[in-house]
Design a protein around this motif. Structure first.
Motif, PDB file in Angstrom:
ATOM      1  N   SER A 140       0.850  -1.192   0.000  1.00 31.44           N
ATOM      2  CA  SER A 140       0.000   0.000   0.000  1.00 31.44           C
ATOM      3  C   SER A 140       0.885   1.241   0.000  1.00 31.44           C
ATOM      4  O   SER A 140       2.076   1.185   0.311  1.00 31.44           O
ATOM      5  CB  SER A 140      -0.929   0.021   1.213  1.00 31.44           C
ATOM      6  OG  SER A 140      -0.194   0.288   2.389  1.00 31.44           O
ATOM      7  N   GLY A 184      -3.884   2.202  -4.286  1.00 31.90           N
ATOM      8  CA  GLY A 184      -4.444   3.370  -3.630  1.00 31.90           C
ATOM      9  C   GLY A 184      -5.623   2.957  -2.754  1.00 31.90           C
ATOM     10  O   GLY A 184      -5.946   1.771  -2.631  1.00 31.90           O
ATOM     11  N   ALA A 204      -9.540  10.355  -2.316  1.00 33.65           N
ATOM     12  CA  ALA A 204      -9.362   9.497  -3.493  1.00 33.65           C
ATOM     13  C   ALA A 204     -10.322   9.874  -4.613  1.00 33.65           C
ATOM     14  O   ALA A 204      -9.959   9.860  -5.797  1.00 33.65           O
ATOM     15  CB  ALA A 204      -9.554   8.031  -3.098  1.00 33.65           C
ATOM     16  N   THR A 208      -7.740  12.006  -7.504  1.00 32.18           N
ATOM     17  CA  THR A 208      -7.089  10.990  -8.333  1.00 32.18           C
ATOM     18  C   THR A 208      -7.107  11.458  -9.784  1.00 32.18           C
ATOM     19  O   THR A 208      -8.185  11.640 -10.363  1.00 32.18           O
ATOM     20  CB  THR A 208      -7.801   9.625  -8.211  1.00 32.18           C
ATOM     21  OG1 THR A 208      -7.735   9.201  -6.846  1.00 32.18           O
ATOM     22  CG2 THR A 208      -7.125   8.578  -9.084  1.00 32.18           C
ATOM     23  N   ASP A 242      -2.699   3.387  -8.517  1.00 34.39           N
ATOM     24  CA  ASP A 242      -3.433   4.378  -7.730  1.00 34.39           C
ATOM     25  C   ASP A 242      -4.059   5.471  -8.577  1.00 34.39           C
ATOM     26  O   ASP A 242      -4.497   6.501  -8.047  1.00 34.39           O
ATOM     27  CB  ASP A 242      -2.511   4.990  -6.670  1.00 34.39           C
ATOM     28  CG  ASP A 242      -1.474   5.933  -7.281  1.00 34.39           C
ATOM     29  OD1 ASP A 242      -1.236   5.863  -8.507  1.00 34.39           O
ATOM     30  OD2 ASP A 242      -0.885   6.741  -6.524  1.00 34.39           O
TER      31      ASP A 242
END
Length: 249
Positions: A140, A184, A204, A208, A242
């Motif tokens: 991660s 992600g 996120a 992103t 991600d």
């Protein structure tokens, strides 16, 4: 010759379950590993069998080396081989660094880091029998960036990524390809344990570059690529999936 066999640790739910089912769809017989969720593990086994593949369900806390060895004995007795090992099982205590206790550190490091080393040792023995194999670990972004309350997990994932590099070199002569995937934030059950879950999800969604959050299927596709022969020349790498989030400081 027997069907190829894949072990996915922590495969009773979430990302692990999705990886196990995707590998079954690709023709692998599956070893489903779990620590607590027996009912869910058996459900995954039924889904694997519905795809025409064999399933072996093994309860084992992969933070315990003796449990690891017992699991691999079952795999060898049942299938006599192993072609793919996906090191997915993870756990961790989510607290600030100054609030961590020794037991929190040991628990997280054992399951997230030590497990890769000792599972890889056993997996390599079975992979040698069939001329090689593939090992993929799930990491991660906390391994390279600061995340609130993520100290134990982040450090354990950094160790996992370092170990991936060492294993890639040492297992190369055995034709075993070793890599990792760093994902992600994904909206899974695991994220419910984060005190700042909603903040992570909002970040996120909004920041992103790819325009959406990472989904489980994105990780699954990366795993399928890394266990394919197309990824033969990728060794010891941690592939970040991600959507570009980590590129933004």
């Amino acid at each position: 010759m027997s069907n190829q066999v894949a072990l996915v640790t922590g495969s009773s739910r979430g990302v692990g379950r999705a990886i196990a089912l995707a590998l079954a769809e690709k023709g692998y017989d599956i070893v489903i590993n779990y620590a607590r969720s027996k009912t869910k593990a058996l459900e995954v086994a039924s889904e694997v069998e519905a795809l025409g593949r064999k399933a072996l369900v093994v309860k084992a806390n992969v933070g315990d080396v003796e449990k690891i060895k017992a699991m691999f004995i079952q795999i060898e007795e049942t299938f006599g081989r192993l072609d793919v090992f996906v090191n997915n099982a993870a756990s961790g205590v989510l607290r600030p660094a100054m609030e961590l206790e020794e037991s929190h550190w040991d628990w997280t490091m054992n399951i997230n880091s030590k497990a890769l080393l000792f599972c890889a040792q056993e997996a390599a023995k079975l992979m040698e029998k069939v001329g090689g194999g593939k090992i993929v670990s799930i990491s991660s972004l906390g391994s390279i960036r600061y995340l609130d309350n993520y100290t134990t997990v982040g450090v354990s994932k950094a160790a996992l990524e370092a170990l991936t590099r060492y294993l890639a070199v040492e297992l190369a002569p055995k034709n075993i390809v070793v890599n990792a995937i760093s994902g992600g934030a994904i909206d899974t059950d695991a994220l419910t344990h984060f005190p700042n879950r909603e903040e992570l999800l909002a970040d996120a969604r909004e920041k992103t570059p790819a325009g959406r959050m990472v989904e489980i299927e994105d990780i699954v596709k990366a795993v399928l690529f890394l266990v394919s022969d197309d990824a033969f020349m990728i060794r010891g790498q941690t592939i970040i999936v991600d959507g570009g989030r980590s590129l933004l400081v």
